[in-house]
Each structure stands twice: as structure tokens, then as C-alpha cells.
Design a protein around this motif. Structure first.
Motif, short mmCIF file in Angstrom:
data_model
loop_
_atom_site.label_atom_id
_atom_site.label_comp_id
_atom_site.label_asym_id
_atom_site.label_seq_id
_atom_site.Cartn_x
_atom_site.Cartn_y
_atom_site.Cartn_z
N GLY A 34 40.85 -1.65 122.75
CA GLY A 34 41.85 -2.55 123.29
C GLY A 34 43.22 -1.94 123.47
N SER A 37 45.30 -0.81 129.02
CA SER A 37 45.46 -2.10 129.68
C SER A 37 45.59 -1.91 131.18
N TYR A 112 53.27 -4.86 118.70
CA TYR A 112 52.24 -4.05 119.34
C TYR A 112 52.93 -2.97 120.16
N GLU A 117 47.21 -3.57 123.16
CA GLU A 117 46.91 -3.97 121.79
C GLU A 117 47.06 -5.48 121.58
N LEU A 118 47.67 -6.16 122.54
CA LEU A 118 47.91 -7.60 122.40
C LEU A 118 46.59 -8.36 122.50
N PRO A 119 46.28 -9.24 121.55
CA PRO A 119 45.05 -10.04 121.65
C PRO A 119 45.10 -10.96 122.88
N SER A 120 43.99 -11.08 123.56
CA SER A 120 43.92 -11.99 124.70
C SER A 120 44.12 -13.42 124.21
N GLY A 121 44.75 -14.23 125.06
CA GLY A 121 44.95 -15.61 124.68
C GLY A 121 45.89 -16.32 125.63
N ASP A 172 45.50 -11.48 129.38
CA ASP A 172 44.31 -10.69 129.06
C ASP A 172 44.60 -9.24 129.45
#
Length: 328
Positions: A34, A37, A112, A117-121, A172
């Protein structure tokens, strides 16, 4: 020697083949982790909002909530170093109205390091352009940096910075679909608290600093007056100078507001001082009392393009702030 040379060549060739074969596997591992990007956040500013072109630092706040606004939540999170609200930033230059600025995998971030590295959401997002000023300094350097607008170099609150409206979007890092934001607002000027019988404020254009920076530069002071000052204009008083970061409030936290407005902050201050620190409200009650010594307390305001205060001295980087404070 020929055999040794041939052996070295074969070894080098084998190593090159091995590295080439391993390279795609390394990239795939990074992707699976992850870190990389493909996501782009495309930002522009509306025509007619401000004259272009502009240069500065483009910020993107990413928050689980719209209140406070993501730019403010991200700034506060960074100041408190709690990492609760991520943000990313990159430098931009010569940007005209309608032209696209981009936050992508190359942007720096906190907590991050990279957007991947950011979580999807689903997040509330807000863009901000921290507008830079060009300084043609007397030392020959040309510097682009943010001119303090009497906010103490706080980019989330600096007047003249451009902001977008907070939007709730799906973020995402693996998506190819760009998120598009438009800067449609401008942070308004800081409202300086009015003078009172106890507190007066002064702001001057510094000739020394303006000449050195090649741009209008300002010094200020918040002056806390003793009881009976206006009734005895001929009286002379000792003066205490408070050295602190930029603030609009008077020295030693002087305030007529009880500390109940910020109980957690006051409790933290008490813990850090071993329970010996009084609140600004208690200090105000003492200062305005009949038995308190009569003196003047001055808090000097000397923000620079690099920080919210100059440390009150001359430096090759910041210029002659020591001379300006003492002479002007």
C-alpha cells in the motif's frame, strides 16, 4: 589473469540478471504493502478569486469529520503530534487561475509519509494553498516564503490563503480516478482584539526589516498597563518584557475569562508546573488589585517569513531583528 577477468565478467553478468529478475518482485511487494499510489488530487483556484500567478505550499487535509474543517483539524493534529488527522502537501509555483495543481504519490505527508500509506475510506477532504510572497533581500537572495498576516505563521488560519469547501469523498490510493477540488474561498483578515483600559496594542512598519527583506515588514507589541495608568500620565514605571511565541494576548495569560473555558489545557499547565502555576484569570485579579506592584508588561510581536518569532536577534537567515526590536 584472463581467466580471472572472464570470471569477473560472468559474475557481474549473473548479478545483473539476478537484480533485473528481482526488481519487478520488489515493486510488487511495495504495491501490495500500500505504499505506492496512483491516486491524484487535482486542485485549482477559481478565476476572479485573486490575481495570478501564485506560488506556495498546497495542503490537503483528510479528516473523518467536517467539524472542525479538515484544514484546521489537520493543523491541530500536527501541532499536538497525535497523528489523528492526516494531511499531505507539495510546493507549487506560477499557477494561474484554472490551472491544475496536484497532490499525488510524491507529496509529503503526516502521519503517513506518502499518500499510498493512507487507508482507503470515506473522508472529509479540504485543500488549502498557503500563498507565498517573493522577497528580494538586501543580501542578494531571492526567497519565496509566507508573509505573516498577524496570525503567527499558522498556515491553516493565515489570511489570504485560499481554501476549498470541505467535501466528503471516497479516498482510495489505488484508484485511477482523480479527486477534483476547487479553491473558492479566501481566509479573511485576523480580527485584532480591541484595546481596553488594561491592554493596548501597537503595530509599526519596520524600516530596518523592510529594507533588508525588500518587502514591508512589521513589528508589534501587546502592552499590559498597571492600575491607574490613565489617571497618572506623568508616572514612570518599570517594564517587564515577555519573550514568547507570537500571540495577540497580553503577558502572563492576563484575561478576564475564568479558566473553565479550557479545563483540560489548564489542568495540563498545572501538572507541568507542579501545581504552582496560576491561571491567567487569577493573574488578572491579582494585577488589577490594590496591592499588586505597579509596572508595565510588554509582549513583543516579531514574526518572520520562516517562523512565528525571530528569537529577537540578528541572523544571516532572518535578518536584523535584534536591531529592529531595540532601535525601533
Amino acid at each position: 589473469m584472463r581467466l580471472a577477468s572472464t570470471g569477473i565478467r560472468y559474475a557481474a553478468l549473473a548479478l545483473a540478471v539476478l537484480l533485473t529478475a528481482c526488481a519487478p518482485m520488489r515493486r510488487a511487494a511495495v504495491d501490495e504493502g500500500g505504499v505506492s499510489s496512483r491516486l491524484r488530487i487535482e486542485v485549482s483556484y477559481a478565476a476572479g478569486l485573486v490575481p495570478g500567478p501564485l506560488a506556495g505550499r498546497l495542503f490537503l487535509g483528510i479528516s473523518p469529520s467536517a467539524d472542525p474543517e479538515p484544514r484546521i483539524a489537520a493543523y491541530n493534529s500536527a501541532r499536538q503530534r497525535d497523528g489523528r488527522v492526516p494531511f499531505f502537501a507539495t510546493d507549487v509555483a506560477d499557477v494561474e487561475p484554472g490551472e491544475t495543481m496536484v497532490i499525488d504519490a510524491a507529496a509529503d505527508g503526516y502521519p503517513y509519509a506518502r499518500l499510498g500509506e493512507l487507508p482507503s475510506g470515506d473522508y472529509w477532504v479540504q485543500a488549502l494553498l498557503h500563498v507565498y510572497t517573493e522577497y528580494r533581500r538586501r543580501d542578494g537572495h531571492v526567497v519565496w516564503a509566507p508573509q505573516d498576516q498577524w496570525e503567527g505563521q499558522r498556515w491553516a488560519f493565515s489570511p489570504g490563503n485560499l481554501i476549498s469547501a470541505p467535501q466528503r469523498v471516497r479516498v482510495d490510493p489505488g484508484s485511477d480516478t482523480p479527486i477534483q477540488l476547487e479553491l473558492t474561498g479566501e481566509i479573511p483578515p485576523i480580527e485584532t482584539p480591541p484595546d481596553t483600559a488594561w491592554v493596548r496594542r501597537v503595530k509599526i512598519r519596520s524600516r530596518i526589516l523592510s529594507d533588508w527583506w525588500g518587502h514591508p515588514m512589521y513589528l508589534g507589541a501587546v502592552v499590559l498597563l498597571p492600575r491607574g495608568y490613565d489617571e497618572s500620565p506623568e508616572m514612570r514605571y518599570p517594564v517587564v518584557f515577555e519573550a514568547d511565541h507570537f500571540k495577540l494576548e497580553p503577558a502572563f495569560g492576563f484575561t478576564a475569562e475564568p479558566p473553565s473555558g479550557e479545563p483540560q489545557l489548564f489542568a495540563q499547565m498545572m501538572r507541568e508546573s507542579g501545581g504552582m502555576r496560576e491561571s491567567g484569570y487569577d493573574f488578572q485579579r491579582a494585577w488589577t488589585g490594590d496591592d499588586f506592584p505597579r509596572l508595565i508588561a510588554v509582549t513583543i510581536q516579531h514574526p518572520t517569513p520562516f517562523f512565528d518569532d525571530s528569537y529577537g536577534l540578528n541572523s544571516a537567515n532572518n535578518g536584523p531583528y535584534g536591531d529592529a526590536i531595540h532601535q525601533e
